[in-house]
Write a protein that holds these residues in place. Sequence first.
Motif, PDB file in Angstrom:
ATOM      1  N   ARG A 152       0.766  -1.163  -0.051  1.00 35.74           N
ATOM      2  CA  ARG A 152       0.206  -0.098  -0.003  1.00 35.74           C
ATOM      3  C   ARG A 152       0.861   1.195  -0.079  1.00 35.74           C
ATOM      4  NH1 ARG A 152      -3.095  -2.952   4.287  1.00 35.74           N
ATOM      5  NH2 ARG A 152      -5.022  -3.835   3.067  1.00 35.74           N
ATOM      6  N   ALA A 153       1.927   1.331   1.041  1.00 34.55           N
ATOM      7  CA  ALA A 153       2.921   2.283   1.030  1.00 34.55           C
ATOM      8  C   ALA A 153       3.491   2.524  -0.476  1.00 34.55           C
ATOM      9  CB  ALA A 153       3.733   2.192   1.769  1.00 34.55           C
ATOM     10  N   HIS A 154       3.837   1.587  -1.142  1.00 33.24           N
ATOM     11  CA  HIS A 154       4.419   1.736  -2.539  1.00 33.24           C
ATOM     12  C   HIS A 154       3.640   2.258  -3.579  1.00 33.24           C
ATOM     13  CE1 HIS A 154       6.500   0.505  -6.046  1.00 33.24           C
ATOM     14  NE2 HIS A 154       5.374   0.011  -6.759  1.00 33.24           N
ATOM     15  N   ASP A 155       2.411   1.713  -3.553  1.00 33.58           N
ATOM     16  CA  ASP A 155       1.178   2.483  -4.344  1.00 33.58           C
ATOM     17  C   ASP A 155       1.016   3.799  -4.053  1.00 33.58           C
ATOM     18  OD1 ASP A 155       1.123  -0.061  -5.390  1.00 33.58           O
ATOM     19  OD2 ASP A 155      -0.995  -0.582  -4.450  1.00 33.58           O
ATOM     20  N   LEU A 156       1.076   4.307  -2.818  1.00 30.95           N
ATOM     21  CA  LEU A 156       0.812   5.783  -2.548  1.00 30.95           C
ATOM     22  C   LEU A 156       2.227   6.526  -2.838  1.00 30.95           C
ATOM     23  CD1 LEU A 156      -0.849   5.499   0.882  1.00 30.95           C
ATOM     24  CD2 LEU A 156      -2.021   6.215  -0.999  1.00 30.95           C
ATOM     25  N   ALA A 157       3.307   5.853  -2.604  1.00 37.14           N
ATOM     26  CA  ALA A 157       4.521   6.602  -2.883  1.00 37.14           C
ATOM     27  C   ALA A 157       4.650   6.752  -4.481  1.00 37.14           C
ATOM     28  CB  ALA A 157       5.689   5.926  -2.383  1.00 37.14           C
ATOM     29  N   ILE A 158       4.272   6.021  -5.239  1.00 32.98           N
ATOM     30  CA  ILE A 158       4.275   5.981  -6.627  1.00 32.98           C
ATOM     31  C   ILE A 158       3.498   7.000  -7.072  1.00 32.98           C
ATOM     32  CG2 ILE A 158       3.587   4.815  -8.922  1.00 32.98           C
ATOM     33  CD1 ILE A 158       6.572   4.012  -7.939  1.00 32.98           C
ATOM     34  N   THR A 159       2.090   7.120  -6.626  1.00 33.89           N
ATOM     35  CA  THR A 159       1.243   8.133  -6.883  1.00 33.89           C
ATOM     36  C   THR A 159       1.455   9.399  -6.667  1.00 33.89           C
ATOM     37  OG1 THR A 159      -0.776   6.247  -6.776  1.00 33.89           O
ATOM     38  CG2 THR A 159      -1.244   8.643  -6.762  1.00 33.89           C
ATOM     39  N   THR A 160       2.255   9.415  -5.421  1.00 37.22           N
ATOM     40  CA  THR A 160       2.697  10.984  -4.940  1.00 37.22           C
ATOM     41  C   THR A 160       3.668  11.419  -6.040  1.00 37.22           C
ATOM     42  OG1 THR A 160       2.169  10.307  -2.755  1.00 37.22           O
ATOM     43  CG2 THR A 160       3.821  12.230  -3.030  1.00 37.22           C
ATOM     44  N   ALA A 161       4.859  10.777  -6.301  1.00 37.12           N
ATOM     45  CA  ALA A 161       5.755  11.021  -7.099  1.00 37.12           C
ATOM     46  C   ALA A 161       5.271  11.309  -8.444  1.00 37.12           C
ATOM     47  CB  ALA A 161       6.961   9.908  -7.237  1.00 37.12           C
ATOM     48  N   LYS A 162       4.458  10.548  -9.277  1.00 36.82           N
ATOM     49  CA  LYS A 162       3.708  10.815 -10.412  1.00 36.82           C
ATOM     50  C   LYS A 162       3.038  12.227 -10.209  1.00 36.82           C
ATOM     51  CE  LYS A 162       0.575   8.870 -13.807  1.00 36.82           C
ATOM     52  NZ  LYS A 162      -0.588   9.723 -13.685  1.00 36.82           N
ATOM     53  N   LEU A 163       2.204  12.428  -9.065  1.00 35.54           N
ATOM     54  CA  LEU A 163       1.461  13.560  -9.285  1.00 35.54           C
ATOM     55  C   LEU A 163       2.394  14.864  -9.253  1.00 35.54           C
ATOM     56  CD1 LEU A 163      -1.588  12.532  -7.180  1.00 35.54           C
ATOM     57  CD2 LEU A 163      -1.362  13.108  -9.421  1.00 35.54           C
TER      58      LEU A 163
END
Length: 61
Positions: free
Chosen positions: A7-18
């Motif tokens: 879950r943390a990985h998914d959130l971190a990827i989304t944060t970096a992308k945004l």
Amino acid sequence: MLSNEQRAHDLAITTAKLLAEEQFELALRSNKDKVQIDVDLYSTYVKAYKAALNALNRDFN
């Protein structure tokens, strides 16, 4: 079922992308002839991952 790490990985990827998308949008709106975009995606990912993992572990353990 996903682990907190996943879950943390998914959130971190989304944060970096945004963040990167936001920087690109700002550059496109700039009136300057040349614009330099500096986004350290790895650093952003690591900070977001650590913050998300801490929060997930606190809330879901």
